[in-house]
Design an enzyme around this catalytic site. Structure first.
Site, PDB file in Angstrom:
ATOM      1  N   GLU A   1     -28.319  14.120  24.449  1.00  0.00           N
ATOM      2  CA  GLU A   1     -26.883  14.688  24.898  1.00  0.00           C
ATOM      3  C   GLU A   1     -27.461  15.778  24.963  1.00  0.00           C
ATOM      4  O   GLU A   1     -27.482  16.277  23.372  1.00  0.00           O
ATOM      5  CB  GLU A   1     -25.919  13.853  24.708  1.00  0.00           C
ATOM      6  CG  GLU A   1     -25.116  13.112  24.672  1.00  0.00           C
ATOM      7  CD  GLU A   1     -23.638  12.461  24.088  1.00  0.00           C
ATOM      8  OE1 GLU A   1     -23.042  13.316  23.772  1.00  0.00           O
ATOM      9  OE2 GLU A   1     -23.469  11.265  23.996  1.00  0.00           O
TER      10      GLU A   1
ATOM     11  N   ASN B   1     -22.225   4.077  20.201  1.00  0.00           N
ATOM     12  CA  ASN B   1     -22.750   5.675  21.152  1.00  0.00           C
ATOM     13  C   ASN B   1     -22.488   6.384  19.419  1.00  0.00           C
ATOM     14  O   ASN B   1     -21.432   5.965  18.928  1.00  0.00           O
ATOM     15  CB  ASN B   1     -21.450   5.949  22.011  1.00  0.00           C
ATOM     16  CG  ASN B   1     -21.958   7.295  22.763  1.00  0.00           C
ATOM     17  OD1 ASN B   1     -23.256   7.658  23.054  1.00  0.00           O
ATOM     18  ND2 ASN B   1     -20.979   8.173  22.042  1.00  0.00           N
ATOM     19  N   GLU B   2     -23.503   7.231  19.333  1.00  0.00           N
ATOM     20  CA  GLU B   2     -22.655   8.238  17.990  1.00  0.00           C
ATOM     21  C   GLU B   2     -22.177   7.499  17.285  1.00  0.00           C
ATOM     22  O   GLU B   2     -20.952   7.741  16.617  1.00  0.00           O
ATOM     23  CB  GLU B   2     -22.105   9.464  18.596  1.00  0.00           C
ATOM     24  CG  GLU B   2     -22.823  10.239  19.068  1.00  0.00           C
ATOM     25  CD  GLU B   2     -22.669  11.674  19.112  1.00  0.00           C
ATOM     26  OE1 GLU B   2     -20.982  11.485  19.789  1.00  0.00           O
ATOM     27  OE2 GLU B   2     -23.174  12.268  19.642  1.00  0.00           O
TER      28      GLU B   2
ATOM     29  N   ARG C   1     -10.651   7.281  21.421  1.00  0.00           N
ATOM     30  CA  ARG C   1     -11.957   6.390  21.367  1.00  0.00           C
ATOM     31  C   ARG C   1     -12.110   6.315  19.588  1.00  0.00           C
ATOM     32  O   ARG C   1     -12.019   6.825  19.159  1.00  0.00           O
ATOM     33  CB  ARG C   1     -13.018   7.676  22.030  1.00  0.00           C
ATOM     34  CG  ARG C   1     -13.753   8.742  21.813  1.00  0.00           C
ATOM     35  CD  ARG C   1     -13.943   8.923  22.272  1.00  0.00           C
ATOM     36  NE  ARG C   1     -15.258  10.754  21.172  1.00  0.00           N
ATOM     37  CZ  ARG C   1     -16.360  10.964  21.591  1.00  0.00           C
ATOM     38  NH1 ARG C   1     -16.494  10.458  23.679  1.00  0.00           N
ATOM     39  NH2 ARG C   1     -16.679  12.030  21.932  1.00  0.00           N
TER      40      ARG C   1
HETATM   41  C1  GLA Z   1     -20.456  12.943  21.795  1.00  0.00           C
HETATM   42  C2  GLA Z   1     -20.439  11.973  22.846  1.00  0.00           C
HETATM   43  C3  GLA Z   1     -20.331  12.288  24.294  1.00  0.00           C
HETATM   44  C4  GLA Z   1     -19.114  13.325  24.222  1.00  0.00           C
HETATM   45  C5  GLA Z   1     -20.367  14.708  23.659  1.00  0.00           C
HETATM   46  C6  GLA Z   1     -19.048  15.817  23.648  1.00  0.00           C
HETATM   47  O1  GLA Z   1     -22.284  13.631  21.844  1.00  0.00           O
HETATM   48  O2  GLA Z   1     -20.914  11.080  22.551  1.00  0.00           O
HETATM   49  O3  GLA Z   1     -19.155  11.228  24.689  1.00  0.00           O
HETATM   50  O4  GLA Z   1     -17.941  13.010  23.480  1.00  0.00           O
HETATM   51  O5  GLA Z   1     -19.748  14.367  22.601  1.00  0.00           O
HETATM   52  O6  GLA Z   1     -20.013  16.860  23.559  1.00  0.00           O
END
Ligand code: GLA
Length: 678
Positions: A319, A162-163, A124
């Site tokens: 998360e 995302n992140e 990813r």
């Molecule tokens: C990150 C990602 C999630 C997942 C978590 C696993 O926070 O944003 O999609 O992969 O890690 O700990």
């Protein structure tokens, strides 16, 4: 789209607006499951008290299976079902990971490492932040999604990307090189100014034009430090610009829907101080290691950082894991009660939401051994029962929403200093975060809440300001810190501070540079100390220290204690300079935990800071949100805590005591309504 009045009618409970209660939920990845499971998901979410699901984070390949060919029906269905079940949706813009066709069509969009290795698809986040092809396709998708779901009644917020930078914080590909040159040109104007800032007279690095300048690819030996720092800054900006490009579409179409993206706590690659103004609420992803009994210290600091970044806006845990992750070498599960405890810690430190990765544990893929809210074992499991009980407990804590956490102490968190001290070719190998946490821990132990601030912030509201390692100092930051003391407050500066300016040029004539007149000392030499070697300190304060000695020359300060051994023997280790009822301390080493406790008690004595705990207790933290006090025992063993004159609270293992918690949680970890005096 089949959103309609009928599904509105089927809502069983009216929903308060988003973030008007403690939100509860997690990442929901329905594309991994069949529609039969979707129905069960909504039922189970209701049972667990889920209020919000984050949907679509990794859905790009399903939403746009071929370039320009969109498939939204399944997402319509999911959003309708969730809405019908009374679950709000934080809808992702789905750009976190491109579909395989992107790499086939645009191989140049793939990121490159410093060694020139191109990272491929099959995992990813395989895109370069500066790729124009990625950007074009991503923005087209964002526009489609936002237009389609702008009016959906389940939509409560946008989750952009995302992140950012999680796996690819920097890319060294051709487009990144071009973008870096443009960034440098904008910053420096002329190549002569760049040569000056980068000190390229050293090792024959002088550039004749911006075209000659590159991203800092792998080099035979130490690269140019300022080039490295500029590339760090550029890379953080490149990620931010990607976020901003998506944001501008979202704002244009849905100006009233709140927007966020998930941060990763103290993440070196993105200078979050420059991001926060572009988020409506702050979100954080946090995965402390259950095997590390001290992880609660970093965890508390991470919560404090999020609250500080939010600066009055709401913040949530986007998360967290109900139990183990799958990405450490040994993935220890969370003992019973620990996840509840950590969630309540976040709430106590200001969070208005506890969300998880992820709702249902995957049966395939790289995260199938990562815990979730609904584990492989299904709802008849300890984990799901604990999830339900956490959901109901958080629902009862709604009165906390919006209550502020007040801090009288500010810690300076400076991304430039962090990046600079961790470069190669420094006097010693330094971990900025370890150092920061060694300073943070005694404040946490004392029950003193800390805000984090950039060095340029208005610090006048704080009774005490601590700069554990402000390595990079400018005239302006020094003026800002001088105002702390002039305002009658306490400034504490830790070792290896004030060494270089923003171009990483050393302040000549004595380290500390513009901090010298504030502290009344200068530093003549450095003496890093091998790990494990204790240093003795004696004077008005006695104790031990480690890691580092500055050779300090006193100019205009009081020497509180001196080194008794080591290279800097007999030179000052702790100094204090008083001015206008304020005081500036210099700490020329890393005090031991015991000495830190002693020093914090002393600093508290000379400032307007009141600790919540009468004395530190191992593994226990205390924090106040509004007028609600939380006492949290991070240890499995019972602890006794003194919180005021003769007020003793007994805390069982992994227990939280708070006057806000009125019910006994049904996971076997009891809470009590009141403190007990004896
Ligand atoms: C990150 C990602 C999630 C997942 C978590 C696993 O926070 O944003 O999609 O992969 O890690 O700990």
């Amino acid at each position: 789209m089949s959103t309609n009045i009928e599904s509105e009618r089927m809502l069983e409970t009216p929903r308060p607006p988003f973030l008007q209660r403690i939100e509860f939920g997690g990442d929901y990845n329905p594309e991994q499951w069949s529609p039969q499971i979707w129905d069960e998901d909504v039922q189970l979410m209701r049972r667990a008290g889920v209020t919000v699901a984050t949907v679509g984070v990794f859905s790009w390949a399903r939403l746009e299976p071929r370039p320009g060919e969109y498939c939204f029906k399944w997402l319509d269905d999911i959003l309708d079902r969730l809405h019908k079940g009374g679950i709000q949706v934080m809808l992702a813009t789905a750009t976190a990971s491109p579909p395989p066709w992107m790499a086939t069509l645009h191989p140049d969009s793939l990121p490159e490492t410093a060694e020139g290795t191109r990272l491929g698809p099959g995992s990813r986040q395989h895109y370069s932040p500066s790729s124009s092809a990625f950007r074009t396709h991503a923005l087209r998708l964002v526009e489609k999604i936002v237009e389609r779901y702008a009016g959906h009644p389940a939509l409560c917020a946008w989750h952009i990307g995302n992140e950012y930078g999680c796996h690819v914080p920097k890319s060294y590909d051709t487009e990144s090189t071009t973008a870096f040159r443009a960034w440098l040109q904008q910053k420096y104007g002329t190549v002569a100014a760049l040569n000056d800032a980068w000190c390229t007279a050293f090792w024959a690095q002088e550039y004749q034009s911006f075209e000659e300048v590159s991203v800092p690819r792998a080099t035979p030996t130490f690269p140019n430090p300022t080039q490295m720092l500029d590339f760090d800054r550029f890379s953080s900006d490149a990620l931010l610009h990607l976020y901003l490009a998506e944001l501008s579409i979202v704002r244009r179409i849905t100006p009233d829907i709140p927007v966020t993206t998930n941060f990763m706590g103290m993440f070196k690659s993105a200078d979050y101080w420059s991001w926060v103004q572009h988020l409506d609420f702050i979100s954080d992803d946090v995965y402390p290691d259950p095997a590390d009994e001290d992880s609660y210290v970093g965890l508390a600091a991470q919560r404090d950082l999020m609250r500080s970044l939010a600066a009055g806006k709401p913040w949530i845990v986007m998360e967290s894991a109900t139990s183990a992750v799958q990405w450490r070498s040994v993935n220890v599960p969370k003992p019973r009660g620990l996840h509840r405890l950590q969630s309540l810690q976040a709430v106590a430190r200001g969070a208005d939401g506890i969300l998880h990765f992820q709702w249902r544990q995957s049966y395939g893929g790289a995260e199938r051994f990562h815990s979730s809210m609904v584990p492989h074992a299904g709802p008849e499991s300890r984990i799901f029962k604990e999830v339900c009980s956490l959901g109901s407990e958080l629902a009862d804590l709604g009165q906390l929403t919006g209550l502020r956490v007040q801090a009288d102490v500010a810690f300076i968190l400076d991304w430039d200093s962090w990046r600079a001290v961790e470069q190669d070719a420094m006097p010693s190998t330094v971990s900025y975060l370890d150092h920061l946490l060694a300073w943070y821990r005694p404040f946490l132990r004392a029950g003193i809440t800390v805000d984090f601030q950039p060095a340029s912030a208005d610090l006048s509201v704080y009774a005490m300001v601590v700069a554990p390692m402000l390595h990079v100092v400018t005239e302006r930051t020094a003026e800002n810190l001088a105002r702390v003391v002039d305002g009658g407050n306490v400034l504490i500066v830790g070792c290896f501070s004030g060494v270089v300016n923003e171009d990483l040029h050393v302040w000549l004539g004595g380290y500390l540079g513009p901090l010298r007149p504030i502290l009344g000392v200068r530093v003549e030499e450095y003496a890093p100390v091998n790990p494990g070697l204790p240093l003795a300190i004696d004077g008005l304060v006695k104790g031990t220290a480690s890691t580092w000695q500055d050779v300090v020359v006193n100019e205009d300060a009081e020497v509180i204690a001196s080194f008794m051994d080591g290279y800097a023997v007999s030179s000052p280790a702790l100094t204090r300079r008083e001015k206008n009822n304020g005081a500036a301390w210099y700490v020329a080493t890393l005090p031991s935990p015991e000495l830190m406790d002693q020093l914090v008690a002393r600093w508290v004595g000379e400032s307007q800071v009141t600790p919540l705990l009468a004395a530190p207790v191992d593994g226990v933290e205390a924090v106040q949100r509004g007028d609600i006090t939380f006492l949290i025992n991070h240890r499995a063993e019972e602890r006794e805590v003194e919180i005021g004159p003769s007020e003793i609270v007994r805390l069982g293992g992994y227990q939280v005591f708070s006057n806000a918690i009125t019910t006994n949680s049904n996971d076997g970890v009891t809470s009590r309504a009141e403190f007990h005096s004896c």
